[in-house]
Design a protein around this motif. Structure first.
Motif, PDB file in Angstrom:
ATOM      1  N   ARG A 115     -25.798  40.538 -25.634  1.00  0.00           N
ATOM      2  CA  ARG A 115     -26.198  41.130 -24.365  1.00  0.00           C
ATOM      3  C   ARG A 115     -25.343  42.352 -24.025  1.00  0.00           C
ATOM      4  NH1 ARG A 115     -28.249  36.266 -24.341  1.00  0.00           N
ATOM      5  NH2 ARG A 115     -29.927  35.676 -22.885  1.00  0.00           N
ATOM      6  N   LEU A 116     -24.087  42.340 -24.419  1.00  0.00           N
ATOM      7  CA  LEU A 116     -23.219  43.482 -24.154  1.00  0.00           C
ATOM      8  C   LEU A 116     -23.598  44.687 -25.020  1.00  0.00           C
ATOM      9  CD1 LEU A 116     -19.715  41.754 -23.869  1.00  0.00           C
ATOM     10  CD2 LEU A 116     -21.042  42.768 -22.014  1.00  0.00           C
ATOM     11  N   THR A 117     -23.916  44.428 -26.287  1.00  0.00           N
ATOM     12  CA  THR A 117     -24.206  45.534 -27.205  1.00  0.00           C
ATOM     13  C   THR A 117     -25.667  45.958 -27.185  1.00  0.00           C
ATOM     14  OG1 THR A 117     -24.579  43.965 -29.029  1.00  0.00           O
ATOM     15  CG2 THR A 117     -22.345  44.858 -28.760  1.00  0.00           C
ATOM     16  N   ARG A 118     -26.562  45.050 -26.759  1.00  0.00           N
ATOM     17  CA  ARG A 118     -28.002  45.329 -26.712  1.00  0.00           C
ATOM     18  C   ARG A 118     -28.546  45.722 -28.090  1.00  0.00           C
ATOM     19  NH1 ARG A 118     -27.942  49.169 -21.272  1.00  0.00           N
ATOM     20  NH2 ARG A 118     -26.973  47.629 -19.876  1.00  0.00           N
ATOM     21  N   THR A 119     -28.120  44.986 -29.099  1.00  0.00           N
ATOM     22  CA  THR A 119     -28.582  45.238 -30.463  1.00  0.00           C
ATOM     23  C   THR A 119     -29.607  44.196 -30.868  1.00  0.00           C
ATOM     24  OG1 THR A 119     -26.660  43.978 -31.250  1.00  0.00           O
ATOM     25  CG2 THR A 119     -26.478  46.379 -31.241  1.00  0.00           C
ATOM     26  N   ALA A 120     -30.390  44.519 -31.894  1.00  0.00           N
ATOM     27  CA  ALA A 120     -31.401  43.578 -32.384  1.00  0.00           C
ATOM     28  C   ALA A 120     -30.738  42.390 -33.068  1.00  0.00           C
ATOM     29  CB  ALA A 120     -32.340  44.287 -33.355  1.00  0.00           C
ATOM     30  N   GLN A 121     -29.703  42.659 -33.886  1.00  0.00           N
ATOM     31  CA  GLN A 121     -28.956  41.588 -34.540  1.00  0.00           C
ATOM     32  C   GLN A 121     -27.686  41.287 -33.749  1.00  0.00           C
ATOM     33  OE1 GLN A 121     -30.070  44.272 -36.735  1.00  0.00           O
ATOM     34  NE2 GLN A 121     -31.888  43.003 -37.006  1.00  0.00           N
ATOM     35  N   ILE A 122     -27.190  40.063 -33.885  1.00  0.00           N
ATOM     36  CA  ILE A 122     -25.946  39.685 -33.211  1.00  0.00           C
ATOM     37  C   ILE A 122     -24.787  40.382 -33.921  1.00  0.00           C
ATOM     38  CG2 ILE A 122     -24.433  37.784 -32.573  1.00  0.00           C
ATOM     39  CD1 ILE A 122     -26.881  35.953 -32.652  1.00  0.00           C
ATOM     40  N   PRO A 123     -23.996  41.189 -33.213  1.00  0.00           N
ATOM     41  CA  PRO A 123     -22.879  41.892 -33.850  1.00  0.00           C
ATOM     42  C   PRO A 123     -21.734  40.927 -34.165  1.00  0.00           C
ATOM     43  CG  PRO A 123     -22.885  42.328 -31.499  1.00  0.00           C
ATOM     44  CD  PRO A 123     -24.106  41.499 -31.767  1.00  0.00           C
ATOM     45  N   LEU A 124     -21.355  40.845 -35.419  1.00  0.00           N
ATOM     46  CA  LEU A 124     -20.371  39.853 -35.837  1.00  0.00           C
ATOM     47  C   LEU A 124     -18.977  40.135 -35.269  1.00  0.00           C
ATOM     48  CD1 LEU A 124     -21.283  39.059 -39.555  1.00  0.00           C
ATOM     49  CD2 LEU A 124     -22.032  37.947 -37.450  1.00  0.00           C
ATOM     50  N   LEU A 125     -18.568  41.393 -35.278  1.00  0.00           N
ATOM     51  CA  LEU A 125     -17.234  41.705 -34.776  1.00  0.00           C
ATOM     52  C   LEU A 125     -17.128  41.409 -33.287  1.00  0.00           C
ATOM     53  CD1 LEU A 125     -14.408  42.773 -35.094  1.00  0.00           C
ATOM     54  CD2 LEU A 125     -15.285  45.103 -34.863  1.00  0.00           C
ATOM     55  N   SER A 126     -18.100  41.844 -32.514  1.00  0.00           N
ATOM     56  CA  SER A 126     -18.075  41.577 -31.072  1.00  0.00           C
ATOM     57  C   SER A 126     -18.175  40.081 -30.790  1.00  0.00           C
ATOM     58  CB  SER A 126     -19.227  42.314 -30.376  1.00  0.00           C
ATOM     59  OG  SER A 126     -19.054  43.712 -30.463  1.00  0.00           O
ATOM     60  N   SER A 127     -18.958  39.367 -31.584  1.00  0.00           N
ATOM     61  CA  SER A 127     -19.069  37.920 -31.413  1.00  0.00           C
ATOM     62  C   SER A 127     -17.741  37.233 -31.713  1.00  0.00           C
ATOM     63  CB  SER A 127     -20.168  37.371 -32.330  1.00  0.00           C
ATOM     64  OG  SER A 127     -20.322  35.984 -32.149  1.00  0.00           O
ATOM     65  N   ALA A 128     -17.061  37.682 -32.772  1.00  0.00           N
ATOM     66  CA  ALA A 128     -15.764  37.103 -33.112  1.00  0.00           C
ATOM     67  C   ALA A 128     -14.734  37.368 -32.015  1.00  0.00           C
ATOM     68  CB  ALA A 128     -15.275  37.673 -34.450  1.00  0.00           C
ATOM     69  N   LEU A 129     -14.686  38.608 -31.520  1.00  0.00           N
ATOM     70  CA  LEU A 129     -13.738  38.947 -30.456  1.00  0.00           C
ATOM     71  C   LEU A 129     -14.052  38.184 -29.169  1.00  0.00           C
ATOM     72  CD1 LEU A 129     -13.504  42.814 -31.000  1.00  0.00           C
ATOM     73  CD2 LEU A 129     -11.755  41.112 -31.533  1.00  0.00           C
ATOM     74  N   THR A 187      -1.827  31.428 -31.641  1.00  0.00           N
ATOM     75  CA  THR A 187      -2.346  31.849 -32.945  1.00  0.00           C
ATOM     76  C   THR A 187      -3.500  30.965 -33.390  1.00  0.00           C
ATOM     77  OG1 THR A 187      -0.152  32.673 -33.568  1.00  0.00           O
ATOM     78  CG2 THR A 187      -1.733  32.312 -35.349  1.00  0.00           C
ATOM     79  N   VAL A 188      -3.351  29.661 -33.208  1.00  0.00           N
ATOM     80  CA  VAL A 188      -4.426  28.736 -33.574  1.00  0.00           C
ATOM     81  C   VAL A 188      -5.668  29.006 -32.735  1.00  0.00           C
ATOM     82  CG1 VAL A 188      -5.107  26.308 -33.717  1.00  0.00           C
ATOM     83  CG2 VAL A 188      -2.776  26.962 -34.285  1.00  0.00           C
ATOM     84  N   GLY A 189      -5.479  29.210 -31.433  1.00  0.00           N
ATOM     85  CA  GLY A 189      -6.617  29.488 -30.566  1.00  0.00           C
ATOM     86  C   GLY A 189      -7.339  30.778 -30.932  1.00  0.00           C
ATOM     87  N   LEU A 190      -6.570  31.829 -31.241  1.00  0.00           N
ATOM     88  CA  LEU A 190      -7.163  33.098 -31.635  1.00  0.00           C
ATOM     89  C   LEU A 190      -8.008  32.949 -32.902  1.00  0.00           C
ATOM     90  CD1 LEU A 190      -4.343  35.762 -31.091  1.00  0.00           C
ATOM     91  CD2 LEU A 190      -6.625  35.786 -30.082  1.00  0.00           C
ATOM     92  N   LEU A 191      -7.427  32.327 -33.924  1.00  0.00           N
ATOM     93  CA  LEU A 191      -8.127  32.184 -35.202  1.00  0.00           C
ATOM     94  C   LEU A 191      -9.361  31.298 -35.052  1.00  0.00           C
ATOM     95  CD1 LEU A 191      -5.067  31.775 -37.594  1.00  0.00           C
ATOM     96  CD2 LEU A 191      -6.494  33.807 -37.280  1.00  0.00           C
ATOM     97  N   ALA A 192      -9.211  30.201 -34.303  1.00  0.00           N
ATOM     98  CA  ALA A 192     -10.358  29.311 -34.101  1.00  0.00           C
ATOM     99  C   ALA A 192     -11.470  30.018 -33.337  1.00  0.00           C
ATOM    100  CB  ALA A 192      -9.918  28.052 -33.354  1.00  0.00           C
ATOM    101  N   GLY A 193     -11.107  30.808 -32.324  1.00  0.00           N
ATOM    102  CA  GLY A 193     -12.118  31.547 -31.572  1.00  0.00           C
ATOM    103  C   GLY A 193     -12.847  32.558 -32.438  1.00  0.00           C
ATOM    104  N   LEU A 194     -12.112  33.264 -33.302  1.00  0.00           N
ATOM    105  CA  LEU A 194     -12.751  34.193 -34.234  1.00  0.00           C
ATOM    106  C   LEU A 194     -13.744  33.466 -35.136  1.00  0.00           C
ATOM    107  CD1 LEU A 194      -9.650  36.330 -35.311  1.00  0.00           C
ATOM    108  CD2 LEU A 194     -11.550  37.108 -33.888  1.00  0.00           C
ATOM    109  N   ALA A 195     -13.290  32.327 -35.684  1.00  0.00           N
ATOM    110  CA  ALA A 195     -14.147  31.567 -36.607  1.00  0.00           C
ATOM    111  C   ALA A 195     -15.380  31.020 -35.901  1.00  0.00           C
ATOM    112  CB  ALA A 195     -13.345  30.428 -37.239  1.00  0.00           C
ATOM    113  N   PHE A 196     -15.215  30.466 -34.703  1.00  0.00           N
ATOM    114  CA  PHE A 196     -16.356  29.934 -33.961  1.00  0.00           C
ATOM    115  C   PHE A 196     -17.343  31.049 -33.594  1.00  0.00           C
ATOM    116  CE2 PHE A 196     -13.690  26.132 -32.583  1.00  0.00           C
ATOM    117  CZ  PHE A 196     -14.450  25.220 -33.284  1.00  0.00           C
ATOM    118  N   GLY A 197     -16.814  32.214 -33.210  1.00  0.00           N
ATOM    119  CA  GLY A 197     -17.694  33.319 -32.844  1.00  0.00           C
ATOM    120  C   GLY A 197     -18.554  33.784 -34.005  1.00  0.00           C
ATOM    121  N   ILE A 198     -17.938  33.941 -35.173  1.00  0.00           N
ATOM    122  CA  ILE A 198     -18.695  34.366 -36.353  1.00  0.00           C
ATOM    123  C   ILE A 198     -19.681  33.282 -36.769  1.00  0.00           C
ATOM    124  CG2 ILE A 198     -18.530  35.042 -38.781  1.00  0.00           C
ATOM    125  CD1 ILE A 198     -15.725  36.121 -38.138  1.00  0.00           C
TER     126      ILE A 198
END
Length: 360
Positions: free
Chosen positions: A295-309, A90-101
């Motif tokens: 790189r996966l989404t090929r969008t102009a802006q960094i997608p927050l949800l994909s970055s968090a996941l 649980t800690v790893g999941l939450l920390a990864g989400l926070a770091f990604g965003i």
């Protein structure tokens, strides 16, 4: 925190390639189809990684028993899965989400793939203040995440003050952040030599970024901050487009660009600092996750949800490997992320130099 590009569009004819128009009620929104598919795929991969994490260990637990434990059903593996592995996960999941965003927001503001909270000094500031508190016994361990936030905010303010010169130039922002990171790293080492020897040793382990002995006590404040930050993250997903404008364009459009950048940076700093307080400085997750997602989404802006996941997926897989790669010895998760992130950082720097050399 949506990976879709959600902007109102009054006319059906205005539809960029790769987008779908949704019309809930009177409004209409553009949804980037590839971003939705990537986010769904990352969600499936993350679920598979979670099941594998809970199954694999010194004692293997079948996926059926893992599901029983997660659903609250009686299981002989309740101790192994529910008490030993699930809190750490649980800690790893939450920390990864926070770091990604956090990484996505900082890179958006800096407009530079080299920028991330661990590169520009935020996690180093959180680490320095936290190590000082640990070494000198200034606060209880339950208060460390909040101490980390104070250190991260302080470091970010230093970077902002020194980098500001009639505006925020991306290259100056990153270079000053790196310099402050080095200074804060030296300050951390000083605190380690001045404090109690036993506590200093514990602080050194914390500095490597480890999920060992982490549980719901560390997860709870991080979960609260992520829940409270949901409205701010939704705003950030829309504000990213404004932050990508140059100063002249933003002025012409009437956008208060400095306010937008400050808001995005503040949100990223708080999330990165809270995650650092819970796990220690797990380096390079905030650097890697946004670029992989983009790189996966090929969008102009960094997608927050994909970055968090992506951030959550990187932390979960890295900690699983850290637990089992050299069993029975457990490596800190930060060692694995650094082993991947450091070569990637060097590749980014070399790529940037080759591009600048080619333009001369």
């Amino acid at each position: 925190m949506n990976s879709a590009t959600a902007t109102a569009t009054p006319d059906r004819r205005i539809r960029p390639a790769g987008h779908t128009v949704l019309r809930p009620g009177r409004g209409s929104f553009l949804v980037h189809r590839r971003s939705v598919l990537v986010a769904a795929a990352l969600g499936v991969l993350l679920l598979a990684a979670v099941i594998a994490y809970l199954c694999v260990g010194e004692a293997f637990v079948s996926p059926a028993e893992v599901v029983n434990v997660l659903l609250g059903k009686p299981s002989p593996d309740q101790l192994v899965v529910g008490t030993l592995r699930l809190p750490r996960l649980t800690v790893g999941l939450l920390a990864g989400l926070a770091f990604g965003i956090a990484g996505a927001l900082v890179q958006t503001v800096a407009r530079n793939p080299l920028a991330s909270p661990d590169i520009i000094g935020v996690t180093h500031g959180a680490g320095a203040v936290t190590v000082a508190a640990m070494s000198f016994g200034l606060v209880s361990y339950t208060a460390l995440p909040y101490v980390s936030v104070a250190g991260g905010i302080g470091a970010a303010l230093l970077v902002y003050v020194f980098a500001w010169r009639r505006g925020m130039q991306a290259s100056r922002f990153v270079l000053i952040g790196i310099g402050i990171s080095v200074a804060l790293g030296s300050l951390t080492q000083l605190f380690l030599t001045k404090g109690d020897a036993l506590v200093a040793q514990q602080a050194k382990v914390w500095l490597t970024g480890s999920l060992n002995s982490r549980g719901y006590e560390q997860a709870a404040p991080l979960a609260v901050v992520l829940l409270v930050a949901v409205p701010a993250v939704l705003w950030a997903a829309r504000a990213q487009r404004s932050a990508s404008f140059d100063d002249d364009t933003a002025t012409a459009l009437g956008i208060r660009l400095n306010h937008v950048r400050l808001g995005l940076t503040a949100l990223g700093v708080v999330l990165a600092s809270m995650a650092t307080g819970a796990t220690g400085p797990v380096d390079f997750v905030a650097l890697l996750a946004p670029q992989i997602a983009r790189r996966l989404t090929r969008t102009a802006q960094i997608p927050l949800l994909s970055s968090a996941l992506t951030g959550a997926l990187v932390v979960v897989i890295a900690d699983l490997l850290a637990r089992r790669l050299f069993s029975p010895v457990e490596l800190p998760v930060g060692v694995l992320t650094a082993a991947v992130g450091a070569p990637y950082l060097m590749w980014l720097i070399a790529r940037g130099r080759s591009r600048s050399g080619g333009t001369k």
